[in-house]
Structure formats: C-alpha cells, structure tokens
Design an enzyme around this catalytic site. Structure first.
Site, mmCIF file in Angstrom:
data_model
loop_
_atom_site.group_PDB
_atom_site.id
_atom_site.type_symbol
_atom_site.label_atom_id
_atom_site.label_comp_id
_atom_site.label_asym_id
_atom_site.label_seq_id
_atom_site.Cartn_x
_atom_site.Cartn_y
_atom_site.Cartn_z
ATOM 1 N N LYS A 80 0.840 -1.196 0.000
ATOM 2 C CA LYS A 80 0.000 0.000 0.000
ATOM 3 C C LYS A 80 0.875 1.247 0.000
ATOM 4 C CE LYS A 80 -3.810 2.101 2.664
ATOM 5 N NZ LYS A 80 -4.680 1.937 3.849
ATOM 6 N N SER A 156 -9.416 2.034 3.034
ATOM 7 C CA SER A 156 -8.540 2.701 2.100
ATOM 8 C C SER A 156 -7.537 1.776 1.421
ATOM 9 C CB SER A 156 -7.778 3.827 2.824
ATOM 10 O OG SER A 156 -6.946 3.310 3.833
ATOM 11 N N SER A 180 -9.676 0.114 7.373
ATOM 12 C CA SER A 180 -9.112 0.210 6.024
ATOM 13 C C SER A 180 -8.522 -1.072 5.463
ATOM 14 C CB SER A 180 -8.041 1.304 5.984
ATOM 15 O OG SER A 180 -8.635 2.571 6.069
#
Length: 473
Positions: A80, A156, A180
């Site tokens: 990420k 996210s 997330s």
C-alpha cells in the site's frame, strides 16, 4: 493463464523449495497479469517491472544454492502506498507530496519483508492520505471492485484487496485506522487482518497513530499468519509498540483449528446494539456462525455493553485530518480533495476541553469492551452492514451521513479499542457481491482470532475463484 496466478504464499514456497518453479517465473507471470488487468481495476499505482524482477533474480540465485533467506523468500507482496519503500516513492495518493523526499527509507514492515527475501510486486492505490473507506484519488482515478467494476472495492486499502482478489499478488500489506484493511477485504471477498494495536510496528506514526494498525491481506488465513510472523518483528522506531514476544502465528493455527474452537466462548452480535445490517448480510453471517457451533464452540447471541462510538471516533479522526492540512501552505491546500478541506475546517472548531472529554470517553469505552472479553473469547459480527455500492462516491445512496464511518459501524470501534479483528468472506449476495464476516478477539490474543478464522474458512470450503470478465479481457 499460468497456475501461479492465485497461488498462496505457502504453495509458492513449497514449489521454490522443491525447485518445481522459480521466483523469476512467478514474478514474470504476475507482472504480465498486472499489465493485462490493472487498467480495468486500478489496483496498482506503481509497477516497476525491472526492479521487481531484480528482486526475483536475487531470490532465484539463493534457492539455486539452497540458501533461502527468511520466511518469505521469493514471495511477491503488494505494498500500500503509505509505506516507505527505499527504491520507490510514497505519495499517499496525494498531489502535495514531493516524491523525492520519500526515497531511501523503509517503513518497519518493509524492512522486515526485506530481511525475509520478499519480492515487491508494486504499490497499491488508496484514497488521498487514506482518509476514506472507498478508493479514488486525483492522481490515479477510481479503483474498481473486481466482482462488479461499477462498484467500489472499499478502502482505504482498496488497491491491495483488489490485487489479492484477482491473484495479482499472494500477499499485500495494508494499514487500518478505522477499517481500512477489513472494509475492502469484505467488499472484495478476501482475508484482511487488523492485529492488536502495537503488535506490528509502524513508522512514521503520523496524526492517526493512536488508531493505526498495520496488517496483512491474503486469500487464506494461513497466509496472513505467515506474514504476521514477518511484519510483527520489533522495530525501535515505533514508540507505541507493545513488548515483543517471539511467537509463531502460523504454527499456532496449524493443525489445531478444530480442537481450539471446541474450547471457545463466542459472542455473536449482528448489530453491536446500534447497527442495522442488510437482511442478506445478516443471514449469511448468521449461517456461518452456526458452523462454529458445529465445530464445538459455545455460541451465544449477545451484544457487548457499548454505545455507538461514532461521535468519539469522528472527533479523533477528523482532528487528525486537520493536523495534516494545518502544516500545508495555501498553494498546497488547493491541491487537496475538497471534502478533506471541509472536514479539516469542521475539526478546527473542536475545543481542547471537548477533545479531552473524548479521550476520557474512549478510556471508558475500552474498559467496557475489556470486561466483555472477560466473559467471551471472541466476538463475531458482520464486517459491514452492506455489500459494495457504486464506485466514485464516498457513501452509499440514501446514506444518512456524509462521512465514511456512517456506513462502517462494525470496524472503527476496534480501532478505538485496539482489539485484533479479521474479516473473511462468508458468501455472496444474489448479485454476486462478497459478504464479509468479522471476528474480534481479546487484546494480544491475535492467534486465537487467526485460529478461529482458519477453522471457519476450512469448514466453509468456499472456492471463490476469479470473476468471469478476467477470462475475456
């Protein structure tokens, strides 16, 4: 399509050791798949074929000389874009970050992965600064759900979950400040684990440091446990980290899932006392909970004695957003997503006494959950009350609130409290969208959460596979 696509990390490691195939072959095939599919879903914001293959060739040489490095040698991992990688820029999905200032540094989880011989397969997309539970930003555009590309994958860590769902990487590392990891895991039908607070070191801490957890995403619970053995290694830079224990999460669940389940007291709460799940979600989760009873657990339908913590969470979260933006000059602020500016403006109105009252409320909230977990080993809930909604919007249609935590009532409470929580797929809606089940455990009893999840995943026997459109593009 080669068999490498969709292989688990454990399967890849067995193949490498047996010299059935090599890390270079695997990396090349996954990179080819990313090149073919990413334009349809926008899972990756950065792919650097040359660098990934250089890591793969180094791993291949080690296996040639029977000198494998660590626990993940040759296993691709999607990263990420909130984690510093020394060879790649980290821009947090934002136009205000100077990429050059982020090079040459490794976040704790990345440093641990390097020690264990991973192959960085690319960096995955997220919303700007990871601030919301869907995935889109001004640089990369909209990330799409692989099961219906008109819908969101959540966020996210949306790009990470999409990458796992499509078999573009066997492992991904995500960050979870309010759901997330678990939210996109639920929407995409994969496994996402938020460890106990402080179990996995994180740096730099940032403004959400009291809410932030780092954890793995994968297609199996076993792969998540394997990755936990790596990324939970200590790092002095995380001043909030718990005292480390040398613990083998994979061994803890290996071969002992069913026996371990028979000893557990499991609370099942479809609403937490304040949420309203869609009936199809509640039915799917309830059916899966019954499998725990079949495995010998003592399952009780009961809500924990907690109030809806959305106001407290919103205060802490929005204050963090305001802190990020306060450091920017007016020119840079103009590049930020408009709703982020609105959130910061509202948060600037929070008084210091009000903020301290929220911290006091949080302490009481955590205490009540701690008392609940004296009675029960685990708490099972839906991960989300809904399935994936339209891509390109921040909240579902007819949602009563404008903020993302208005539709994620089951995830953020356990960022406030720091308890470990995992999401895994428990079925699909009539329209073919994944449904997630969440298992929450006592603080620092992460292995029990993983054990229960592995037992449930094994008992379900769900063969998720790939969406049909993948075969035609």
């Amino acid at each position: 399509m080669n068999d490498f696509v969709g292989m688990t990390a454990l399967e890849l490691l067995r193949g490498y050791r047996a010299k059935t195939f090599s890390p270079v072959e695997v990396a090349e095939e996954l990179l080819n798949q990313i090149e073919r599919l990413n334009r349809h879903v926008n899972a990756f914001c950065l792919v650097d074929r040359e660098t990934s293959l250089a890591y793969a060739r180094e791993s291949e040489r080690r296996y040639m000389f029977d000198a494998a490095k660590g626990l993940l040698d040759g296993v691709p991992v999607a990263v990420k874009d909130v984690f510093y990688t020394p060879m790649w820029p980290t821009v947090f999905g934002s136009q205000v970050i100077d990429p050059e200032t982020t090079l040459g540094c490794a976040a704790p989880c990345i440093a641990a992965l390097q020690r264990h011989g991973y192959i960085p397969i690319g960096k995955t997309t997220l919303p700007e600064f990871g601030w919301k539970a869907v995935t889109d930003n001004a640089i990369d555009g909209i990330t799409r759900n692989p099961w219906d590309r008109d819908r969101t994958p959540g966020g996210s860590s949306g790009g990470a979950a999409v990458a796992i769902s499509l078999g573009l990487s066997p492992l991904a590392v995500g960050a979870d400040g309010g759901g997330s990891i678990r939210i996109p895991a639920s929407f995409c039908g994969v496994v996402g684990f938020k460890p106990s607070f402080g179990q996995v070191p994180h740096w730099p801490l940032g403004t959400f440091s009291s809410l932030m957890h780092v954890g793995p995403l994968a297609s199996t619970v076993e792969d998540c446990a394997l990755m936990m053995n790596v990324i939970s290694e200590p790092d002095y830079r995380d001043i909030r980290g718990i005292p480390r224990r040398k613990f083998d999460f994979l061994a803890a669940i290996g071969g002992r899932q069913v026996a371990g389940i028979k000893k557990l007291r499991i609370a099942y709460s479809p609403s937490l006392g304040y949420a309203n799940p869609d009936p199809i979600v509640e039915r799917s989760v309830s059916d899966s909970v019954m499998l725990f009873q079949e495995l010998g657990a003592d399952v009780v339908a009961v809500d924990p004695d907690i109030d809806d913590p959305s106001a407290a969470f919103g205060c802490l979260f929005c204050a963090g957003i305001a802190s990020i933006l306060r450091a920017m000059d007016s020119t840079r602020r103009q590049l930020v997503e408009p709703q982020l500016l609105e959130v910061a403006e509202q948060a600037d109105k929070i008084s210091l006494p009000d903020y301290l009252d929220v911290l006091k409320w949080r302490d009481n909230f955590v205490e009540r959950l701690q008392l609940f977990f004296l009675k029960y080993d685990l708490l099972v809930t839906p991960t989300l009350p809904i399935t994936a909604f339209a891509a390109g919007v921040n909240v579902p249609e007819n949602n009563p609130g404008s903020m993302w935590y208005s539709w994620t009532p089951y995830t953020y409470p356990f960022n406030l409290s720091g308890h470990p929580a995992i999401s895994l797929n428990c079925g699909f809606s009539k329209s073919g969208l994944p449904i997630g089940l969440q298992i929450v455990g006592r603080k620092y009893a992460d292995e029990i959460v993983l054990c229960a999840a592995a037992a449930l995943q094994s008992r379900q026997g769900l063969k998720v596979g790939l969406p049909d459109w993948v075969k035609t593009v």
